[in-house]
Design a protein around this motif. Sequence first.
Motif, PDB file in Angstrom:
ATOM      1  N   PRO A  84       0.824  -1.214   0.000  1.00 42.32           N
ATOM      2  CA  PRO A  84       0.000   0.000   0.000  1.00 42.32           C
ATOM      3  C   PRO A  84       0.856   1.261   0.000  1.00 42.32           C
ATOM      4  CG  PRO A  84      -0.078  -1.060   2.160  1.00 42.32           C
ATOM      5  CD  PRO A  84       0.665  -1.986   1.250  1.00 42.32           C
ATOM      6  N   GLN A  85       0.361   2.274  -0.646  1.00 43.73           N
ATOM      7  CA  GLN A  85       1.043   3.569  -0.687  1.00 43.73           C
ATOM      8  C   GLN A  85       0.914   4.267   0.658  1.00 43.73           C
ATOM      9  OE1 GLN A  85      -1.532   5.326  -3.682  1.00 43.73           O
ATOM     10  NE2 GLN A  85      -2.704   6.410  -2.137  1.00 43.73           N
ATOM     11  N   GLY A  86       1.628   5.378   0.796  1.00 46.61           N
ATOM     12  CA  GLY A  86       1.442   6.220   1.973  1.00 46.61           C
ATOM     13  C   GLY A  86       0.044   6.806   1.985  1.00 46.61           C
ATOM     14  N   ALA A  87      -0.435   7.142   3.169  1.00 47.26           N
ATOM     15  CA  ALA A  87      -1.830   7.542   3.334  1.00 47.26           C
ATOM     16  C   ALA A  87      -2.098   8.932   2.774  1.00 47.26           C
ATOM     17  CB  ALA A  87      -2.206   7.496   4.816  1.00 47.26           C
ATOM     18  N   LYS A  88      -3.002   9.004   1.806  1.00 47.54           N
ATOM     19  CA  LYS A  88      -3.375  10.290   1.189  1.00 47.54           C
ATOM     20  C   LYS A  88      -3.905  11.270   2.223  1.00 47.54           C
ATOM     21  CE  LYS A  88      -6.956  12.217  -1.853  1.00 47.54           C
ATOM     22  NZ  LYS A  88      -7.953  12.707  -0.888  1.00 47.54           N
ATOM     23  N   ASN A  89      -4.857  10.840   3.046  1.00 47.69           N
ATOM     24  CA  ASN A  89      -5.504  11.765   3.972  1.00 47.69           C
ATOM     25  C   ASN A  89      -4.563  12.222   5.076  1.00 47.69           C
ATOM     26  OD1 ASN A  89      -7.861  11.678   2.513  1.00 47.69           O
ATOM     27  ND2 ASN A  89      -8.789  10.070   3.743  1.00 47.69           N
ATOM     28  N   GLU A  90      -3.574  11.408   5.414  1.00 47.72           N
ATOM     29  CA  GLU A  90      -2.551  11.865   6.361  1.00 47.72           C
ATOM     30  C   GLU A  90      -1.629  12.867   5.694  1.00 47.72           C
ATOM     31  OE1 GLU A  90       1.313  10.244   8.900  1.00 47.72           O
ATOM     32  OE2 GLU A  90      -0.138   8.783   8.126  1.00 47.72           O
ATOM     33  N   ALA A  91      -1.260  12.596   4.448  1.00 46.54           N
ATOM     34  CA  ALA A  91      -0.308  13.458   3.747  1.00 46.54           C
ATOM     35  C   ALA A  91      -0.810  14.896   3.671  1.00 46.54           C
ATOM     36  CB  ALA A  91      -0.050  12.915   2.342  1.00 46.54           C
ATOM     37  N   LEU A  92      -2.103  15.064   3.404  1.00 44.09           N
ATOM     38  CA  LEU A  92      -2.642  16.410   3.243  1.00 44.09           C
ATOM     39  C   LEU A  92      -2.539  17.218   4.540  1.00 44.09           C
ATOM     40  CD1 LEU A  92      -5.770  15.565   1.059  1.00 44.09           C
ATOM     41  CD2 LEU A  92      -3.542  16.405   0.290  1.00 44.09           C
ATOM     42  N   GLN A  93      -2.655  16.535   5.695  1.00 44.87           N
ATOM     43  CA  GLN A  93      -2.493  17.232   6.980  1.00 44.87           C
ATOM     44  C   GLN A  93      -1.020  17.512   7.270  1.00 44.87           C
ATOM     45  OE1 GLN A  93      -4.532  15.212  10.250  1.00 44.87           O
ATOM     46  NE2 GLN A  93      -5.878  14.191   8.788  1.00 44.87           N
ATOM     47  N   ILE A  94      -0.205  16.467   7.139  1.00 45.67           N
ATOM     48  CA  ILE A  94       1.212  16.559   7.505  1.00 45.67           C
ATOM     49  C   ILE A  94       1.937  17.614   6.673  1.00 45.67           C
ATOM     50  CG2 ILE A  94       3.396  15.283   7.476  1.00 45.67           C
ATOM     51  CD1 ILE A  94       1.503  14.464   9.764  1.00 45.67           C
ATOM     52  N   LEU A  95       1.624  17.668   5.378  1.00 40.89           N
ATOM     53  CA  LEU A  95       2.301  18.631   4.511  1.00 40.89           C
ATOM     54  C   LEU A  95       1.976  20.066   4.912  1.00 40.89           C
ATOM     55  CD1 LEU A  95       1.869  16.851   1.066  1.00 40.89           C
ATOM     56  CD2 LEU A  95       4.018  17.232   2.285  1.00 40.89           C
ATOM     57  N   CYS A  96       0.740  20.308   5.327  1.00 39.98           N
ATOM     58  CA  CYS A  96       0.380  21.669   5.763  1.00 39.98           C
ATOM     59  C   CYS A  96       1.111  22.065   7.039  1.00 39.98           C
ATOM     60  CB  CYS A  96      -1.129  21.767   5.964  1.00 39.98           C
ATOM     61  SG  CYS A  96      -2.079  21.604   4.423  1.00 39.98           S
ATOM     62  N   ALA A  97       1.425  21.081   7.880  1.00 39.65           N
ATOM     63  CA  ALA A  97       2.084  21.363   9.162  1.00 39.65           C
ATOM     64  C   ALA A  97       3.503  21.891   8.998  1.00 39.65           C
ATOM     65  CB  ALA A  97       2.097  20.106  10.032  1.00 39.65           C
ATOM     66  N   ILE A 150       5.555   9.576   1.219  1.00 39.51           N
ATOM     67  CA  ILE A 150       4.554  10.455   0.600  1.00 39.51           C
ATOM     68  C   ILE A 150       4.055   9.797  -0.682  1.00 39.51           C
ATOM     69  CG2 ILE A 150       4.160  12.706  -0.465  1.00 39.51           C
ATOM     70  CD1 ILE A 150       6.324  13.858   1.320  1.00 39.51           C
ATOM     71  N   PRO A 151       2.747   9.622  -0.849  1.00 35.47           N
ATOM     72  CA  PRO A 151       2.250   8.990  -2.075  1.00 35.47           C
ATOM     73  C   PRO A 151       2.387   9.923  -3.277  1.00 35.47           C
ATOM     74  CG  PRO A 151       0.414   9.723  -0.717  1.00 35.47           C
ATOM     75  CD  PRO A 151       1.661   9.953   0.088  1.00 35.47           C
ATOM     76  N   ASP A 152       2.745   9.357  -4.411  1.00 35.59           N
ATOM     77  CA  ASP A 152       2.897  10.119  -5.654  1.00 35.59           C
ATOM     78  C   ASP A 152       1.551  10.140  -6.372  1.00 35.59           C
ATOM     79  OD1 ASP A 152       3.742  11.394  -7.919  1.00 35.59           O
ATOM     80  OD2 ASP A 152       4.905   9.704  -8.718  1.00 35.59           O
ATOM     81  N   ILE A 153       0.641  10.991  -5.876  1.00 34.17           N
ATOM     82  CA  ILE A 153      -0.707  11.067  -6.421  1.00 34.17           C
ATOM     83  C   ILE A 153      -1.060  12.525  -6.695  1.00 34.17           C
ATOM     84  CG2 ILE A 153      -1.564   8.940  -5.367  1.00 34.17           C
ATOM     85  CD1 ILE A 153      -2.714  10.578  -3.090  1.00 34.17           C
ATOM     86  N   VAL A 154      -2.059  12.743  -7.517  1.00 34.48           N
ATOM     87  CA  VAL A 154      -2.374  14.083  -8.014  1.00 34.48           C
ATOM     88  C   VAL A 154      -2.664  15.052  -6.883  1.00 34.48           C
ATOM     89  CG1 VAL A 154      -4.053  15.416  -9.343  1.00 34.48           C
ATOM     90  CG2 VAL A 154      -3.153  13.269 -10.269  1.00 34.48           C
ATOM     91  N   ASP A 155      -3.535  14.693  -5.948  1.00 34.51           N
ATOM     92  CA  ASP A 155      -3.917  15.640  -4.897  1.00 34.51           C
ATOM     93  C   ASP A 155      -2.726  16.054  -4.033  1.00 34.51           C
ATOM     94  OD1 ASP A 155      -6.481  15.655  -5.770  1.00 34.51           O
ATOM     95  OD2 ASP A 155      -7.390  14.992  -3.886  1.00 34.51           O
ATOM     96  N   VAL A 156      -1.880  15.096  -3.686  1.00 37.36           N
ATOM     97  CA  VAL A 156      -0.720  15.397  -2.851  1.00 37.36           C
ATOM     98  C   VAL A 156       0.288  16.243  -3.632  1.00 37.36           C
ATOM     99  CG1 VAL A 156       1.285  14.371  -1.700  1.00 37.36           C
ATOM    100  CG2 VAL A 156      -0.996  13.412  -1.336  1.00 37.36           C
ATOM    101  N   ASN A 157       0.497  15.908  -4.905  1.00 39.13           N
ATOM    102  CA  ASN A 157       1.442  16.682  -5.715  1.00 39.13           C
ATOM    103  C   ASN A 157       0.963  18.120  -5.918  1.00 39.13           C
ATOM    104  OD1 ASN A 157       3.125  14.473  -5.938  1.00 39.13           O
ATOM    105  ND2 ASN A 157       2.252  13.776  -7.859  1.00 39.13           N
ATOM    106  N   LYS A 158      -0.356  18.300  -6.007  1.00 42.41           N
ATOM    107  CA  LYS A 158      -0.902  19.668  -6.107  1.00 42.41           C
ATOM    108  C   LYS A 158      -0.594  20.472  -4.848  1.00 42.41           C
ATOM    109  CE  LYS A 158      -4.866  19.209  -9.249  1.00 42.41           C
ATOM    110  NZ  LYS A 158      -6.357  19.296  -9.324  1.00 42.41           N
ATOM    111  N   LEU A 159      -0.712  19.819  -3.688  1.00 43.72           N
ATOM    112  CA  LEU A 159      -0.447  20.520  -2.428  1.00 43.72           C
ATOM    113  C   LEU A 159       1.041  20.848  -2.301  1.00 43.72           C
ATOM    114  CD1 LEU A 159      -1.433  21.693   0.197  1.00 43.72           C
ATOM    115  CD2 LEU A 159      -1.315  19.415   1.223  1.00 43.72           C
ATOM    116  N   ILE A 160       1.894  19.925  -2.703  1.00 43.03           N
ATOM    117  CA  ILE A 160       3.342  20.195  -2.672  1.00 43.03           C
ATOM    118  C   ILE A 160       3.673  21.385  -3.578  1.00 43.03           C
ATOM    119  CG2 ILE A 160       5.605  19.265  -3.329  1.00 43.03           C
ATOM    120  CD1 ILE A 160       4.608  16.517  -2.400  1.00 43.03           C
ATOM    121  N   LYS A 161       3.049  21.430  -4.756  1.00 46.30           N
ATOM    122  CA  LYS A 161       3.272  22.558  -5.671  1.00 46.30           C
ATOM    123  C   LYS A 161       2.786  23.865  -5.047  1.00 46.30           C
ATOM    124  CE  LYS A 161       2.168  24.274 -10.310  1.00 46.30           C
ATOM    125  NZ  LYS A 161       1.386  24.048 -11.544  1.00 46.30           N
TER     126      LYS A 161
END
Length: 436
Positions: free
Chosen positions: A18-31, A44-55
């Motif tokens: 399994p990949q890293g958790a999407k819903n955790e990533a969105l919180q952790i990245l903001c922190a 960190i999962p390589d997925i569209v939503d997470v990559n958008k937040l990193i950008k």
Amino acid sequence: MGTFKIEGGHQLKGSIQPQGAKNEALQILCAVLLTPEVVTINNIPDIVDVNKLIKLLGNLGVKIKNIGKGSYTFQADDVNLEYLESDAFKVDGRGLRGSIMIVGPLLARFGKGYIPKPGGDKIGRRRLDTHFEGLINLGAKFRYSKEEQFYGVEAERLKGTYMLLEEASVTGTANIVMAAVLAEGQTTIYNAACEPYLQQLCKMLNRMGAKISGVGSNMLIIDGVESLGGTDHTMLPDMIEIGSWIGLAAMTKSELTIKNVSWNDLGIIPSVFRKLGITVEKQGDDIHIPAHIDGYEIQSFIDGSILTISDAPWPGFTPDLLSIVLVVATQARGSVLIHQKMFESRLFFVDKLIDMGAKIILCDPHRATVIGHDFKSTLKAMTMTSPDIRAGVSLLIAALSAKGTSTIQNIEQIDRGYENIDERLRAIGAKIERVE
């Protein structure tokens, strides 16, 4: 727009990580916005939503370095606050739901946080009241432009207080926690969300120097500190993806091993699938699903009444897996009532399953009764469109179990939540092709 072509009816075999958790990533990245020091995040999962937040973080001025697959360093020591009031931010911020969680950290550290009305899945109303009411309780002044659909909060210094949340919102709790860690005095959050991903956020913040107690409960007590430092953090495996692979194995009568699932953080997910008659075996920290050659039978309640599976805040069953449970039930022996309490549009994808031959009665926007085929009648292949992340994967599982070749359009929705899903499925024997 991308499309998946899927040749169904094949058994799969092997193991999947399994990949890293999407819903955790969105919180952790903001922190990472809470400190000027370096924060290293792994898995960190390589997925569209997470990559958008990193950008988006990069556009805010955060220094970002990729140091390996799924591993990045972040340093928010020169944040560009002017970007928050730019036209570009109004476009970027609307691109994903998780962008709302930059508001709490920005408010706490810089005295202001802005966000356009965020996008995300079209699964029903997802109000932001809990976020902003919590920040207002901490002393923020709130403003909203109806014409631009643009939110803002400002405060010279937040002050701790007691608050009872109207709903145990995961992202709302995360936003309030990230604001409260730098507030003056003590904050008590009652009816807080307590999902594993929220627990992960709190543990990470404590390593950064925050003082949060009650982690894992619905009452968090936070003593504010002057500043936070850097840390290293590794994200949990994605429980929604783990549940998806359990359902995939059952529907395709496949023997699969799901690796490194962090059993202690799965809650009641394994037991819910067992109620559908699926054998879920614990092997160390792995899940083993044997091939269900003779199918699987849905249990009844003790009094003999029809099984009902419904969503609820943690430690209840996550709403993100109800779509998977529903599609898995279409080939079970027996019947089940699926009750989606949180979102009123999430069950509307069942019309596509009905067109494939499933026996489903959509009782109302929140409830569907599924009468299983017991594999005596297979689903038929067809062309369909993915409406959101979880429904898209449910349709993908249905297509992999159906006889014939199916086409799923709008797969960008699936890519928002699942990393390289076609490549990983091909590795265990799936006949799936991505057509751009």
